[in-house]
Design a protein around this motif. Sequence first.
Motif, PDB file in Angstrom:
ATOM      1  N   VAL A 237     -10.461  26.562  10.384  1.00  0.00           N
ATOM      2  CA  VAL A 237      -9.181  25.971   9.972  1.00  0.00           C
ATOM      3  C   VAL A 237      -8.769  24.783  10.919  1.00  0.00           C
ATOM      4  N   TRP A 238      -9.499  24.696  12.087  1.00  0.00           N
ATOM      5  CA  TRP A 238      -9.160  23.646  12.934  1.00  0.00           C
ATOM      6  C   TRP A 238      -9.084  22.569  12.300  1.00  0.00           C
ATOM      7  N   LYS A 239     -10.149  21.951  11.799  1.00  0.00           N
ATOM      8  CA  LYS A 239     -10.109  20.667  10.850  1.00  0.00           C
ATOM      9  C   LYS A 239      -8.825  20.510   9.962  1.00  0.00           C
ATOM     10  N   LYS A 240      -8.653  21.597   9.103  1.00  0.00           N
ATOM     11  CA  LYS A 240      -7.677  21.622   8.320  1.00  0.00           C
ATOM     12  C   LYS A 240      -6.165  21.322   8.970  1.00  0.00           C
ATOM     13  N   PHE A 241      -6.033  21.789   9.948  1.00  0.00           N
ATOM     14  CA  PHE A 241      -4.599  21.732  10.980  1.00  0.00           C
ATOM     15  C   PHE A 241      -4.801  20.339  11.463  1.00  0.00           C
ATOM     16  N   LEU A 242      -5.899  19.653  11.676  1.00  0.00           N
ATOM     17  CA  LEU A 242      -5.729  18.122  12.015  1.00  0.00           C
ATOM     18  C   LEU A 242      -5.297  17.117  10.994  1.00  0.00           C
ATOM     19  N   LEU A 243      -5.784  17.444   9.531  1.00  0.00           N
ATOM     20  CA  LEU A 243      -5.573  16.753   8.387  1.00  0.00           C
ATOM     21  C   LEU A 243      -4.390  17.227   7.746  1.00  0.00           C
ATOM     22  N   ASP A 244      -3.647  18.289   8.320  1.00  0.00           N
ATOM     23  CA  ASP A 244      -2.301  18.696   7.566  1.00  0.00           C
ATOM     24  C   ASP A 244      -1.261  17.708   7.729  1.00  0.00           C
ATOM     25  N   ASP A 245      -0.740  17.202   6.566  1.00  0.00           N
ATOM     26  CA  ASP A 245       0.180  16.013   6.343  1.00  0.00           C
ATOM     27  C   ASP A 245       1.507  16.510   6.932  1.00  0.00           C
ATOM     28  N   GLY A 246       1.720  18.053   7.161  1.00  0.00           N
ATOM     29  CA  GLY A 246       3.017  18.279   7.660  1.00  0.00           C
ATOM     30  C   GLY A 246       3.092  17.976   8.923  1.00  0.00           C
ATOM     31  N   TYR A 247       2.001  17.775   9.825  1.00  0.00           N
ATOM     32  CA  TYR A 247       2.089  17.453  11.295  1.00  0.00           C
ATOM     33  C   TYR A 247       2.006  15.818  11.384  1.00  0.00           C
ATOM     34  N   ASN A 248       1.282  15.128  10.431  1.00  0.00           N
ATOM     35  CA  ASN A 248       1.153  13.734  10.434  1.00  0.00           C
ATOM     36  C   ASN A 248       0.592  13.201  11.663  1.00  0.00           C
ATOM     37  N   PHE A 249      -0.371  13.697  12.150  1.00  0.00           N
ATOM     38  CA  PHE A 249      -1.083  13.120  13.412  1.00  0.00           C
ATOM     39  C   PHE A 249      -2.027  11.990  12.910  1.00  0.00           C
ATOM     40  N   LYS A 250      -1.737  10.969  13.880  1.00  0.00           N
ATOM     41  CA  LYS A 250      -2.724   9.800  13.553  1.00  0.00           C
ATOM     42  C   LYS A 250      -3.848   9.447  14.603  1.00  0.00           C
ATOM     43  N   TYR A 251      -3.377   9.558  15.883  1.00  0.00           N
ATOM     44  CA  TYR A 251      -4.309   9.271  16.934  1.00  0.00           C
ATOM     45  C   TYR A 251      -5.209  10.633  17.223  1.00  0.00           C
ATOM     46  N   MET A 252      -6.411  10.692  17.116  1.00  0.00           N
ATOM     47  CA  MET A 252      -7.453  11.661  17.306  1.00  0.00           C
ATOM     48  C   MET A 252      -8.699  11.365  17.965  1.00  0.00           C
ATOM     49  N   LEU A 253      -9.038  12.007  19.078  1.00  0.00           N
ATOM     50  CA  LEU A 253     -10.287  11.840  19.897  1.00  0.00           C
ATOM     51  C   LEU A 253     -10.964  13.225  19.854  1.00  0.00           C
ATOM     52  N   GLY A 254     -12.276  13.259  19.690  1.00  0.00           N
ATOM     53  CA  GLY A 254     -12.960  14.427  19.773  1.00  0.00           C
ATOM     54  C   GLY A 254     -14.045  14.262  20.987  1.00  0.00           C
ATOM     55  N   PHE A 255     -14.330  15.181  21.886  1.00  0.00           N
ATOM     56  CA  PHE A 255     -15.319  15.307  23.079  1.00  0.00           C
ATOM     57  C   PHE A 255     -16.319  16.208  22.871  1.00  0.00           C
ATOM     58  N   THR A 256     -17.446  16.052  23.208  1.00  0.00           N
ATOM     59  CA  THR A 256     -18.528  16.907  23.081  1.00  0.00           C
ATOM     60  C   THR A 256     -19.580  16.243  23.644  1.00  0.00           C
ATOM     61  N   GLY A 257     -20.501  17.364  24.368  1.00  0.00           N
ATOM     62  CA  GLY A 257     -21.974  16.833  24.891  1.00  0.00           C
ATOM     63  C   GLY A 257     -23.032  17.444  23.900  1.00  0.00           C
ATOM     64  N   THR A 258     -22.492  17.918  22.569  1.00  0.00           N
ATOM     65  CA  THR A 258     -23.718  18.205  21.514  1.00  0.00           C
ATOM     66  C   THR A 258     -22.975  17.899  20.265  1.00  0.00           C
ATOM     67  N   ALA A 259     -23.275  16.551  20.121  1.00  0.00           N
ATOM     68  CA  ALA A 259     -22.678  15.769  18.927  1.00  0.00           C
ATOM     69  C   ALA A 259     -23.499  15.774  17.651  1.00  0.00           C
ATOM     70  N   TYR A 260     -23.900  17.206  17.256  1.00  0.00           N
ATOM     71  CA  TYR A 260     -24.762  17.360  16.205  1.00  0.00           C
ATOM     72  C   TYR A 260     -24.161  18.455  15.117  1.00  0.00           C
ATOM     73  N   ILE A 261     -24.383  18.238  13.988  1.00  0.00           N
ATOM     74  CA  ILE A 261     -24.463  19.373  12.965  1.00  0.00           C
ATOM     75  C   ILE A 261     -25.662  19.624  12.493  1.00  0.00           C
ATOM     76  N   GLY A 262     -26.099  20.674  13.262  1.00  0.00           N
ATOM     77  CA  GLY A 262     -27.365  21.248  13.444  1.00  0.00           C
ATOM     78  C   GLY A 262     -28.250  20.233  13.895  1.00  0.00           C
ATOM     79  N   ASN A 263     -29.348  19.294  13.271  1.00  0.00           N
ATOM     80  CA  ASN A 263     -30.070  18.323  13.818  1.00  0.00           C
ATOM     81  C   ASN A 263     -29.291  16.928  13.340  1.00  0.00           C
ATOM     82  N   ASP A 264     -28.326  16.803  12.688  1.00  0.00           N
ATOM     83  CA  ASP A 264     -27.682  15.485  12.187  1.00  0.00           C
ATOM     84  C   ASP A 264     -26.615  15.127  13.520  1.00  0.00           C
TER      85      ASP A 264
END
Length: 859
Positions: A237-264
């Motif tokens: 639900v992390w992603k759901k929280f970020l997209l929740d209109d009740g918070y109205n977040f606009k500016y978002m950055l993600g940080f990772t050293g493993t930028a893969y969904i499986g091999n994608d």
Amino acid sequence: MIQEKKRYDTKDLILKVNQFYNQSELPLAYWDRFLDALCGTREYQKEAIRNSVIYLASKEYSNVEDLITKNHYQNPQLRERYPELADYHRKVQLPTKLSATIDLATGTGKSYVMYGIAQILLGMGLVKRVLVLCPSTTIEKELLKKFLALVSDPILKETIPQSAIIKNPSIVDGSVTVAEGAICIENVHAVYERTGSSIEDSFGFKQGFDTLVLNDETHHIYNKISGNTNEAKGLKVWKKFLLDDGYNFKYMLGFTGTAYIGNDYFNDVIYRYSLREAVDEKFVKKINYVSEDDSINEDQRFQKIYQNHSKNKVTYKNVKPITILITNNITNAKRLETRLVEFLMLEEGLEEQEVRDKLVMTVTSDKSHQRNAIRLEDVDMPDSTVEWIVSVSMLTEGWDVKNVFQIVPMEERAFNSKLLISQVLGRGLRVPPEYIGNAEVTIFNHSSWGSKIKGLVDEVLELEMRLESSNLTNSDRSKFHFELYNIDYDKIENAVENNSKEKEFNYKGFITLESSVDEVSQETTYTNLANEYKGVEYKIKNRMTPIKEIVDKIYHEFQTREWEGVTLNLQEGQYTKNNLPPKEEITKLIRRSMDKVGLEGNELNEKNKRNIFSSFNTLLRRKNKSLELVRIAQKPYKISTKERIKETLSVGNLRHNSTVMYSNKYSEEVEDVDVLNFLQDVIDDESLPRTAIKQANSYDFKTPVDLAFLNATPERKFAEKLIRNENANAIAAWLKSTNQSFYTIEYSLSSKSGNHTKQGKFNPDFFIKTSDNEMEYITVVEIKDDQDYSDLNKAKFKWATIHFQELNKQLEENKINQRYNFHFLSPENYDDFFEYLKNGKLIQGLFTSNLDKELSTSS
């Protein structure tokens, strides 16, 4: 000829941020001194910070789709990867937001980049608060420690421009209200726990519009999480929280050293500093991984791992080197700990408790390891004695210990994606200050894993071209969805007496052993990222057991196990349960066996010890009983064909006896543009076998999926009969099931000895719905080759038959108008099957295939 795989340079998939922006409105140059003080010589950190600030604050982009649109127009590689811009937009994880990912190799200082972005954007007044989210308490503690150190650094303070709106941000967690000028660092699970968390009060009611959200280890938002159930639920639900209109977040950055969904690779990365760059520029350790190894068992691997560890203690004597062994789940971690402790007891000459207290520590989310999670924070301190750590794959993220010099991924199959390999490597990349520019980490992996490590660090993304079968939702054929019933079972095992006849075992001769020596030399080849090879020689000891200990063990088994009705013949006599042989006779038998292969001394290696024990195995049966599985049925539950998971099929499969079946209206029914384009390529490819594709008349293609995948000739021939008009007229609907997860039937298969049973599951191949005025009938078919009478099929037939008998009984009791019949079917009876289907005899239970007959009489 159609491409089976497409290759892209990963760097060509990075979204470029326009460097030509209005510098009067965004005076980023004022922050150069701050960036020099924060990042030092790490130019990549400065570039990542500048790129991020320009993207978020330059007003060149309204959201991530805007960024993608401009890049898609300018970048031919992106257009090849995503031919349709609309399809690219659909696959963005955080749409409508000014969101993006920063990909920095593990160990290269993500926290410095995060802090730099936060301070600059607060200083410029673009945002008033910063929320830093992370996936665990371990990472939360580390980030709090680092941010507190940075915000209090007097040199950094002095370099912040005088014009900055916020110069001294406060560092807080989610237990207090997040005021203006605050950087809140919080474990994402606490965000959903209303008690004790201020997140709702601080950001709810659309108060998040002036907040920058920084997501650490952002791959958790987009990937399935294994292990602890509560943890998995929170991350989902992390992603759901970020997209929740009740918070109205606009500016978002993600940080990772493993930028893969499986091999994608992620599709929203705006800056990348790769593992190869980090190694080449000596900001992380060099990596040596196994490319060739001839270990034949775990003991030999442990010996090599131990010798590597001992060498590291000499090479890196100014720190205390650590070896970390990584498993894929908690159960395997506990088992590995036991085996490792037993091994170290032999090598170190210590008692078990000493090894557990001093040398080995296991870290998982299990309650029994809670104390170890706390000890983990200090494991690199001089007074810590821990040298060996056993861990579950993802639980050590955020653990910044620098003196890991050897990593051992234990299960080859469990770490077979770029994501997981990156996470494994990441545990050992950080460099101790004492060895900057001159440190290496050894990955003692299975040798077949070596090419996957190389593939990870190559700047290439290789995508296997795959078709995808999806459930229909808007097509005319979506009316063919139907519902099924299944049953789960509680299971117990009952012991059943065996009526075996008397047996006689003759050991007047000898037991076959093999020649051996006490110690052998083995070479393991390591490869680094520059493709340089290095052979390392190891001295491998054969584990030896005294003959006396072996004899005592056999004699103890004679006294305690059941072996009535069995006669044992040795050289000097005949013995039974009530007339035990003397130990001297067993010793003589072993000595004779050793003489045959030239073995001397008073000890035997592990393999010969097992040979001796196995020779008595049938004699020393613990119980003269076999185990029979008893199943207790629960209530039926409903499954819709709409719940069938998506299924994929590669071009390679199409070249080797698989088939994709589609309707003449496929262009209207296949909704995914990539899949549709690829299907068209498959249809047009004349190099594929004639049997690789099969088009059906949409009126006769009575299945609720866009594409049906058929995995072998018998399945293809059966499906071809399902779509023939005269047969289709007798069918209401049908479904080719997936190999896993949709409709599962459990079975039990007894071992050859009868001492234990193997529990298994299988998913039948086809479900065919027919009906009359009052009742629905589901015919369940498992397709096999002719004369496939294996023990496995006998077990499947037996338990599936029982299953559907029980299901029909319960459906009748509950007045549910649906009944099932089950058949094993091979091509020799296809014509008979469809004649019985058309004339109604199939649903009357009058059909029996040859496989049904043979499997029922022999099961």
